[in-house]
Scaffold this active site. Sequence first.
Site, PDB file in Angstrom:
ATOM      1  CG  ASN A  71      -1.939   1.108   1.705  1.00  0.00           C
ATOM      2  OD1 ASN A  71      -1.786   1.960   0.399  1.00  0.00           O
ATOM      3  ND2 ASN A  71      -2.244   1.413   2.563  1.00  0.00           N
ATOM      4  CE  LYS A  97      -0.298   3.275   4.941  1.00  0.00           C
ATOM      5  NZ  LYS A  97      -0.305   3.219   6.229  1.00  0.00           N
ATOM      6  CG  HIS A 115      -5.716   1.870   5.065  1.00  0.00           C
ATOM      7  ND1 HIS A 115      -5.391   2.881   5.853  1.00  0.00           N
ATOM      8  CD2 HIS A 115      -4.807   0.977   4.887  1.00  0.00           C
ATOM      9  CE1 HIS A 115      -4.134   2.654   6.361  1.00  0.00           C
ATOM     10  NE2 HIS A 115      -3.718   1.423   5.865  1.00  0.00           N
ATOM     11  CD  GLU A 167      -2.993   5.537   6.474  1.00  0.00           C
ATOM     12  OE1 GLU A 167      -2.975   5.371   5.449  1.00  0.00           O
ATOM     13  OE2 GLU A 167      -2.197   5.010   7.256  1.00  0.00           O
ATOM     14  CD  GLU A 214      -3.270  -2.524   7.322  1.00  0.00           C
ATOM     15  OE1 GLU A 214      -2.230  -2.929   7.095  1.00  0.00           O
ATOM     16  OE2 GLU A 214      -4.226  -1.452   7.213  1.00  0.00           O
ATOM     17  N   GLY A 242       2.482   2.379  10.502  1.00  0.00           N
ATOM     18  CA  GLY A 242       3.381   3.633  10.473  1.00  0.00           C
ATOM     19  C   GLY A 242       4.176   3.990  11.677  1.00  0.00           C
ATOM     20  CB  SER A 271       5.257  -1.498  11.882  1.00  0.00           C
ATOM     21  OG  SER A 271       4.957  -0.109  12.063  1.00  0.00           O
TER      22      SER A 271
END
Length: 256
Positions: free
Chosen positions: A9, A11, A96, A98, A168, A174, A214
């Site tokens: 991904n 992003k 996701h 985000e 996730e 991140g 991560s």
Amino acid sequence: MRKPIIGGNWKMNRGAPAEAKEMLEKLIPLVKNIENVDVVVCPPFTALTSSIDFVKGTNVKIGAQNMYFEDKGAFTGEISPLFLKAIECEYVILGHSERRNIFKESDELINKKLKKSLSIGLKPIVAIGEHLEERESGKTKEVIQRQIDETFKDISKEEMLKIVIAYEPIWAIGTGKTATPEQAEEIHAFIRELLTQKYEKETADSIRIQYGGSIKPNNAEELLKQANIDGGLVGGASLQADSLFEIVQAAHKTSN
Ligand code: PGA
């Protein structure tokens, strides 16, 4: 046997067609002999068409990072699933964290997107996961159960088999702070248990559940070795061909 799937991904980090090509040019020869792992790269919309053209005839697949659920209309800034189909995009990431957190996407909206993607044959990778405060207050399983119930509402057994789930934990995305293999496996096993209750064992045993948060070349093998972890959704480490390839290799090794 579930075939592991490694998704990259990107992003909003690598979106010019030339940058995408540069990475894919390196990745394609590296993964060319790896047949027991699905490799999917998800660039921003601006690099989708060129990336799809570029990987034709290779074993790298391309996915989008988002889509809307309507076919067309006055939805400024959104991308229709039909446009993704038209450019022969194969996968799409939905829900996701985000999207959920920054863009306030609800389980209900993600459910609509999911149904739409299935109805037109786009392969969805659906992300779920808990916040740090939820984990620390012992609510992880409750949150996961709610996300499974609502995001997969009215999804049939046949449809469920076409979905990849990405677990996730948000606190691991991140941050460099990955879940331990045991923490990840506990939730993966729990998700499979929920799927067994909702569908039945055979279906639940066939659904691929990726871990994300991560994942790096140095921790991938330990995570991917776990019985219920069937691949990874990789952010930072997917931007470079070498590090993504090392994770693909870990999946290749642990699936044998
Ligand atoms: P990360 O991102 O690997 O950079 O933590 C994972 C993701 O958001 O899918």
